[in-house]
Enzyme design. Structure first.
Site, PDB file in Angstrom:
ATOM      1  N   ASP A 211       0.848  -1.190   0.000  1.00  0.00           N
ATOM      2  CA  ASP A 211       0.000   0.000   0.000  1.00  0.00           C
ATOM      3  C   ASP A 211       0.886   1.243   0.000  1.00  0.00           C
ATOM      4  O   ASP A 211       1.759   1.404   0.865  1.00  0.00           O
ATOM      5  CB  ASP A 211      -0.908   0.015   1.228  1.00  0.00           C
ATOM      6  CG  ASP A 211      -1.871   1.177   1.199  1.00  0.00           C
ATOM      7  OD1 ASP A 211      -2.953   1.029   0.598  1.00  0.00           O
ATOM      8  OD2 ASP A 211      -1.535   2.241   1.765  1.00  0.00           O
ATOM      9  N   ASP A 228       0.820  10.272 -11.116  1.00  0.00           N
ATOM     10  CA  ASP A 228       0.886   9.184 -12.098  1.00  0.00           C
ATOM     11  C   ASP A 228       2.333   8.847 -12.437  1.00  0.00           C
ATOM     12  O   ASP A 228       2.694   7.673 -12.599  1.00  0.00           O
ATOM     13  CB  ASP A 228       0.132   9.569 -13.371  1.00  0.00           C
ATOM     14  CG  ASP A 228      -1.375   9.573 -13.194  1.00  0.00           C
ATOM     15  OD1 ASP A 228      -1.835   9.083 -12.146  1.00  0.00           O
ATOM     16  OD2 ASP A 228      -2.079  10.072 -14.087  1.00  0.00           O
ATOM     17  N   ASP A 254      -3.942   2.821  -5.040  1.00  0.00           N
ATOM     18  CA  ASP A 254      -2.530   2.875  -4.637  1.00  0.00           C
ATOM     19  C   ASP A 254      -2.071   1.562  -4.020  1.00  0.00           C
ATOM     20  O   ASP A 254      -1.169   1.530  -3.187  1.00  0.00           O
ATOM     21  CB  ASP A 254      -2.300   4.036  -3.660  1.00  0.00           C
ATOM     22  CG  ASP A 254      -3.269   4.001  -2.469  1.00  0.00           C
ATOM     23  OD1 ASP A 254      -3.977   2.981  -2.326  1.00  0.00           O
ATOM     24  OD2 ASP A 254      -3.304   4.962  -1.699  1.00  0.00           O
TER      25      ASP A 254
END
Length: 341
Positions: A211, A228, A254
């Site tokens: 994560d 990005d 994410d």
């Protein structure tokens, strides 16, 4: 003519390949023209070559399949340019053709094979070493055959194009558009395959959940384009940090998921687990310079890894346990931040 139509109908119905479709037509061409050889060529005007794709030789004349000659030297090019599809005196008509002279062609008839767009695919020809006349009906048969061959080739090309498009769509359906990594659907299928494999091979199943902590703040502070860019960099760093047999996928937002095969069940899987966990965490640290001169210093992700018995897990269970392991790491990191503060 009735028998030709019947045979043509059988050919069109049964043939699955261009070879199987063309060869019976060449046999009919020999019969109706009474010439020695019949052949289908392809023409590559960009390369300037003509290639004999399929041929049928019945006497001394031999037009070999695979023969490639300069397009500028061929009888077919001269016939197309001059609009003359037949001659029974090649030496007098086109005596400057080295290819015709080498093959000792005296009688020649051809028709272009063109697609619906008008693009030239090749030519359909019949030849003989002796001077012979042919009927108008025979030339009609050649013209008919050239049209149906063009239609068959166009259909084949369309089918191949659709197959390639379907393969690309299937591939895209398994990939994340931003990172190019496998997506959630792909990794869940891979995880199921790994579990089945490990049940047979008696190996540990390794699953990791990664994560990217506080990634929303990066988007808010630097913008989604910068976010990005960082996402793509981290995805590549994570990918190259793993073993060749492992899969890394973007699970959504994410989050990333890693799936791999561990050592034999009688061996300790924790050493491999800790090594992968350490490598993934190190690969999740990045420093990215932006076009405006600012810089993103990303301190790394929360990485949770589990080593599971294949007989006592499934896809949902494995993902839940890896997710829970990741949240333990995340909570521990937050606690350290509080202590440091």
């Amino acid at each position: 003519m009735i028998s030709i139509v019947q045979r043509l109908s059988q050919t069109v119905t049964a043939a699955q390949t261009l070879s199987a479709f063309t060869r019976p037509l060449l046999k009919i061409m020999i019969e109706v023209t009474e010439l020695e050889s019949a052949y289908l060529t392809t023409v590559d005007e960009a390369r300037g070559v003509q290639n004999v794709l399929y041929s049928l030789n019945t006497s001394q004349m031999n037009i070999p399949e695979g023969l490639e000659v300069p397009w500028s030297d061929t009888l077919c090019k001269r016939a197309l340019e001059e609009g003359q599809t037949f001659t029974n005196n090649v030496q007098e008509c086109w005596g400057d053709s080295d290819a015709a002279r080498a093959l000792d062609i005296q009688t020649y008839v051809s028709t272009p094979v063109r697609f619906g767009s008008g693009q030239l695919y090749g030519t359909l020809c019949a030849t003989s070493r002796t001077s012979q006349s042919i009927s108008g009906e025979a030339e009609d048969v050649l013209r008919l055959f050239s049209k149906i061959i063009a239609g068959f080739v166009e259909r084949e090309q369309l089918v191949r194009s659709l197959q390639r498009a379907n393969e690309e769509l299937a591939s895209l359906a398994m990939l994340d558009a931003l990172t190019g990594l496998p997506n959630r659907r792909c990794v869940t299928e891979e995880l199921n395959r790994v579990i089945v494999h490990c049940c047979r091979s008696r190996e540990w199943v390794l699953v990791g959940f990664i994560d990217l902590d506080d990634f929303k703040q990066i988007n808010d502070q630097f913008g989604h384009e910068a976010g990005d860019s960082l996402m793509r960099i981290l995805a590549e760093q994570l990918r190259v940090s793993m073993r060749g047999c492992d899969m890394l996928a973007r699970f959504g937002g994410d989050e990333f998921v890693m799936v791999g095969i561990g050592p034999q069940l009688q061996e300790d899987g924790d050493a491999v687990l800790e090594d992968l966990k350490s490598r993934l965490f190190s690969a999740s640290i990045a420093c990215v310079e932006l076009s405006d001169g600012s810089k993103i210093d990303y301190a790394g992700a929360s990485v949770g890894m589990v080593c599971l018995m294949p007989d006592s897990t499934d896809v949902d269970d494995a993902l839940q346990k890896a997710d829970a392991a990741m949240y333990k790491v995340k909570a521990s990191r937050k606690q350290l931040e509080v202590v440091a503060t």
